[in-house]
Design a protein around this motif. Structure first.
Motif, PDB file in Angstrom:
ATOM      1  N   VAL A  37       0.851  -1.203   0.000  1.00 52.60           N
ATOM      2  CA  VAL A  37       0.000   0.000   0.000  1.00 52.60           C
ATOM      3  C   VAL A  37       0.882   1.248   0.000  1.00 52.60           C
ATOM      4  CG1 VAL A  37      -1.636   1.347   1.392  1.00 52.60           C
ATOM      5  CG2 VAL A  37      -2.020  -1.102   1.022  1.00 52.60           C
ATOM      6  N   ALA A  38       1.908   1.249   0.834  1.00 58.65           N
ATOM      7  CA  ALA A  38       2.816   2.397   0.912  1.00 58.65           C
ATOM      8  C   ALA A  38       3.542   2.617  -0.409  1.00 58.65           C
ATOM      9  CB  ALA A  38       3.824   2.189   2.047  1.00 58.65           C
ATOM     10  N   ALA A  39       3.887   1.549  -1.105  1.00 60.44           N
ATOM     11  CA  ALA A  39       4.570   1.681  -2.394  1.00 60.44           C
ATOM     12  C   ALA A  39       3.701   2.454  -3.381  1.00 60.44           C
ATOM     13  CB  ALA A  39       4.925   0.305  -2.952  1.00 60.44           C
ATOM     14  N   VAL A  40       2.430   2.133  -3.438  1.00 56.77           N
ATOM     15  CA  VAL A  40       1.512   2.832  -4.346  1.00 56.77           C
ATOM     16  C   VAL A  40       1.396   4.302  -3.935  1.00 56.77           C
ATOM     17  CG1 VAL A  40      -0.863   2.934  -5.200  1.00 56.77           C
ATOM     18  CG2 VAL A  40       0.283   0.715  -4.950  1.00 56.77           C
ATOM     19  N   GLU A  41       1.320   4.563  -2.647  1.00 55.78           N
ATOM     20  CA  GLU A  41       1.223   5.948  -2.167  1.00 55.78           C
ATOM     21  C   GLU A  41       2.470   6.750  -2.538  1.00 55.78           C
ATOM     22  OE1 GLU A  41       0.530   5.433   2.018  1.00 55.78           O
ATOM     23  OE2 GLU A  41      -1.588   4.881   1.712  1.00 55.78           O
ATOM     24  N   VAL A  42       3.639   6.167  -2.334  1.00 59.24           N
ATOM     25  CA  VAL A  42       4.891   6.850  -2.673  1.00 59.24           C
ATOM     26  C   VAL A  42       4.954   7.091  -4.182  1.00 59.24           C
ATOM     27  CG1 VAL A  42       7.421   6.617  -2.725  1.00 59.24           C
ATOM     28  CG2 VAL A  42       6.149   6.053  -0.642  1.00 59.24           C
ATOM     29  N   GLY A  88       6.180   9.702  -8.267  1.00 56.58           N
ATOM     30  CA  GLY A  88       6.420   9.104  -9.574  1.00 56.58           C
ATOM     31  C   GLY A  88       7.420   7.966  -9.481  1.00 56.58           C
ATOM     32  N   PRO A  89       7.582   7.232 -10.577  1.00 62.06           N
ATOM     33  CA  PRO A  89       8.487   6.072 -10.569  1.00 62.06           C
ATOM     34  C   PRO A  89       9.930   6.419 -10.216  1.00 62.06           C
ATOM     35  CG  PRO A  89       7.078   6.011 -12.494  1.00 62.06           C
ATOM     36  CD  PRO A  89       6.841   7.339 -11.836  1.00 62.06           C
ATOM     37  N   GLY A  90      10.396   7.580 -10.649  1.00 60.83           N
ATOM     38  CA  GLY A  90      11.771   7.977 -10.354  1.00 60.83           C
ATOM     39  C   GLY A  90      12.008   8.269  -8.880  1.00 60.83           C
ATOM     40  N   SER A 141      14.151  -5.700  -4.030  1.00 57.19           N
ATOM     41  CA  SER A 141      14.378  -4.467  -4.765  1.00 57.19           C
ATOM     42  C   SER A 141      13.051  -3.738  -4.942  1.00 57.19           C
ATOM     43  CB  SER A 141      14.961  -4.779  -6.144  1.00 57.19           C
ATOM     44  OG  SER A 141      14.005  -5.512  -6.914  1.00 57.19           O
ATOM     45  N   LYS A 142      13.121  -2.499  -5.440  1.00 57.16           N
ATOM     46  CA  LYS A 142      11.872  -1.792  -5.710  1.00 57.16           C
ATOM     47  C   LYS A 142      11.127  -2.471  -6.864  1.00 57.16           C
ATOM     48  CE  LYS A 142      13.787   1.895  -8.580  1.00 57.16           C
ATOM     49  NZ  LYS A 142      14.002   3.353  -8.672  1.00 57.16           N
ATOM     50  N   GLY A 143      11.851  -3.052  -7.802  1.00 55.39           N
ATOM     51  CA  GLY A 143      11.203  -3.796  -8.883  1.00 55.39           C
ATOM     52  C   GLY A 143      10.422  -4.983  -8.348  1.00 55.39           C
ATOM     53  N   HIS A 144      10.985  -5.666  -7.392  1.00 53.33           N
ATOM     54  CA  HIS A 144      10.311  -6.801  -6.765  1.00 53.33           C
ATOM     55  C   HIS A 144       9.047  -6.328  -6.059  1.00 53.33           C
ATOM     56  CE1 HIS A 144      10.542 -10.150  -3.482  1.00 53.33           C
ATOM     57  NE2 HIS A 144       9.611 -10.419  -4.374  1.00 53.33           N
ATOM     58  N   LEU A 145       9.154  -5.233  -5.330  1.00 54.99           N
ATOM     59  CA  LEU A 145       8.006  -4.675  -4.605  1.00 54.99           C
ATOM     60  C   LEU A 145       6.888  -4.282  -5.573  1.00 54.99           C
ATOM     61  CD1 LEU A 145       6.631  -3.531  -2.060  1.00 54.99           C
ATOM     62  CD2 LEU A 145       8.087  -1.506  -2.306  1.00 54.99           C
ATOM     63  N   GLU A 147      -3.956   4.635 -12.908  1.00 56.72           N
ATOM     64  CA  GLU A 147      -2.776   4.883 -12.082  1.00 56.72           C
ATOM     65  C   GLU A 147      -1.527   4.876 -12.958  1.00 56.72           C
ATOM     66  OE1 GLU A 147      -3.147   2.956  -7.965  1.00 56.72           O
ATOM     67  OE2 GLU A 147      -4.191   1.578  -9.323  1.00 56.72           O
ATOM     68  N   PRO A 148      -1.311   5.944 -13.722  1.00 53.89           N
ATOM     69  CA  PRO A 148      -0.197   5.946 -14.678  1.00 53.89           C
ATOM     70  C   PRO A 148       1.177   5.773 -14.037  1.00 53.89           C
ATOM     71  CG  PRO A 148      -1.208   8.131 -14.525  1.00 53.89           C
ATOM     72  CD  PRO A 148      -2.076   7.181 -13.751  1.00 53.89           C
ATOM     73  N   GLU A 149       1.368   6.298 -12.821  1.00 51.71           N
ATOM     74  CA  GLU A 149       2.670   6.136 -12.168  1.00 51.71           C
ATOM     75  C   GLU A 149       2.934   4.669 -11.855  1.00 51.71           C
ATOM     76  OE1 GLU A 149       0.215   8.068 -10.834  1.00 51.71           O
ATOM     77  OE2 GLU A 149       0.922  10.105 -11.227  1.00 51.71           O
ATOM     78  N   LEU A 150       1.916   3.996 -11.339  1.00 54.98           N
ATOM     79  CA  LEU A 150       2.055   2.580 -11.022  1.00 54.98           C
ATOM     80  C   LEU A 150       2.242   1.768 -12.300  1.00 54.98           C
ATOM     81  CD1 LEU A 150       2.053   0.196  -9.078  1.00 54.98           C
ATOM     82  CD2 LEU A 150      -0.447   0.231  -9.152  1.00 54.98           C
ATOM     83  N   ALA A 151       1.456   2.072 -13.309  1.00 52.36           N
ATOM     84  CA  ALA A 151       1.552   1.330 -14.562  1.00 52.36           C
ATOM     85  C   ALA A 151       2.949   1.456 -15.166  1.00 52.36           C
ATOM     86  CB  ALA A 151       0.493   1.836 -15.543  1.00 52.36           C
ATOM     87  N   SER A 152       3.485   2.651 -15.160  1.00 47.75           N
ATOM     88  CA  SER A 152       4.828   2.866 -15.696  1.00 47.75           C
ATOM     89  C   SER A 152       5.866   2.098 -14.885  1.00 47.75           C
ATOM     90  CB  SER A 152       5.141   4.365 -15.686  1.00 47.75           C
ATOM     91  OG  SER A 152       6.448   4.600 -16.135  1.00 47.75           O
TER      92      SER A 152
END
Length: 190
Positions: A27-32, A37-39, A63-67, A107-112
């Motif tokens: 949940v926190a990952a999506v909020e951040v 943004g992804p960067g 990693s963040k990719g794993h998350l 959710e474009p940030e999440l999708a990217s």
């Protein structure tokens, strides 16, 4: 099925307290992501938002990719529709593929971030990529019905994956890609 996936981490089985921690991290990952943004996504920032130590976050995610891949996996299992039983074969397949394509359209940030994460070489991401691909393949096969042609399944998987990579590259929105997937799937299934 949606509650079972929460107890299965790519790294180990989880007890109920660990499930709660992993839920907070996802949940926190999506909020951040929404805020930065992804960067701007970092496991440390996610851990802080979730109220856990960075070392705890890395216990569950390499990693963040794993998350981010885990976030997508959970969304897929919890929200993507199964194939309806009624309608033509093309209608059933389109329903499945559109549902998966639109899973993160708002959710474009999440999708990217998901697109980038799933293309990574982290072994934990690779494990999730296989699970995600197998789940989508299972849905396509179920939508096709008893007469399954492996070449048709492969072509539909390619259409789906290619469209989502194109969206992730900025060649259109995820909603646009859902429309493209529908057109291509209908052509394949004529």
């Amino acid at each position: 099925m949606s509650s079972d996936v929460r107890y299965e981490s790519t790294r180990r089985r989880l007890n109920s307290q660990q499930v709660e921690t992993v839920d907070r991290l996802t949940v926190a990952a999506v909020e951040v992501l929404r805020e930065n943004g992804p960067g701007g996504l970092a496991v440390r920032a996610v851990a802080s938002r979730a109220g856990v130590a960075p070392a705890t976050a890395y216990t569950y995610f390499s990693s963040k990719g794993h998350l981010i891949s885990e976030v997508f996996w959970r969304r897929l299992v919890d929200h993507a529709p199964e194939a309806p039983e009624a309608g033509t074969t093309a209608d059933r397949v389109v329903t499945v593929l559109r549902g998966v394509a639109l899973l993160m359209a708002g959710e474009p940030e999440l999708a990217s971030a998901v697109t980038a994460a799933l293309l990574g070489d982290d072994p934990e991401v690779s494990h999730l990529r296989v699970r995600i691909g197998a789940d989508i393949r299972r849905r396509i096969v179920a939508a096709l019905g008893p007469e399954v042609d492996d070449e048709v399944v492969g072509a539909l998987e390619m259409v789906y994956a290619g469209a989502l990579v194109r969206a992730g590259m900025g060649y259109g929105t995820y909603a646009d890609m859902a429309d493209s997937i529908e057109s291509a799937a209908r052509l394949i299934l004529r």
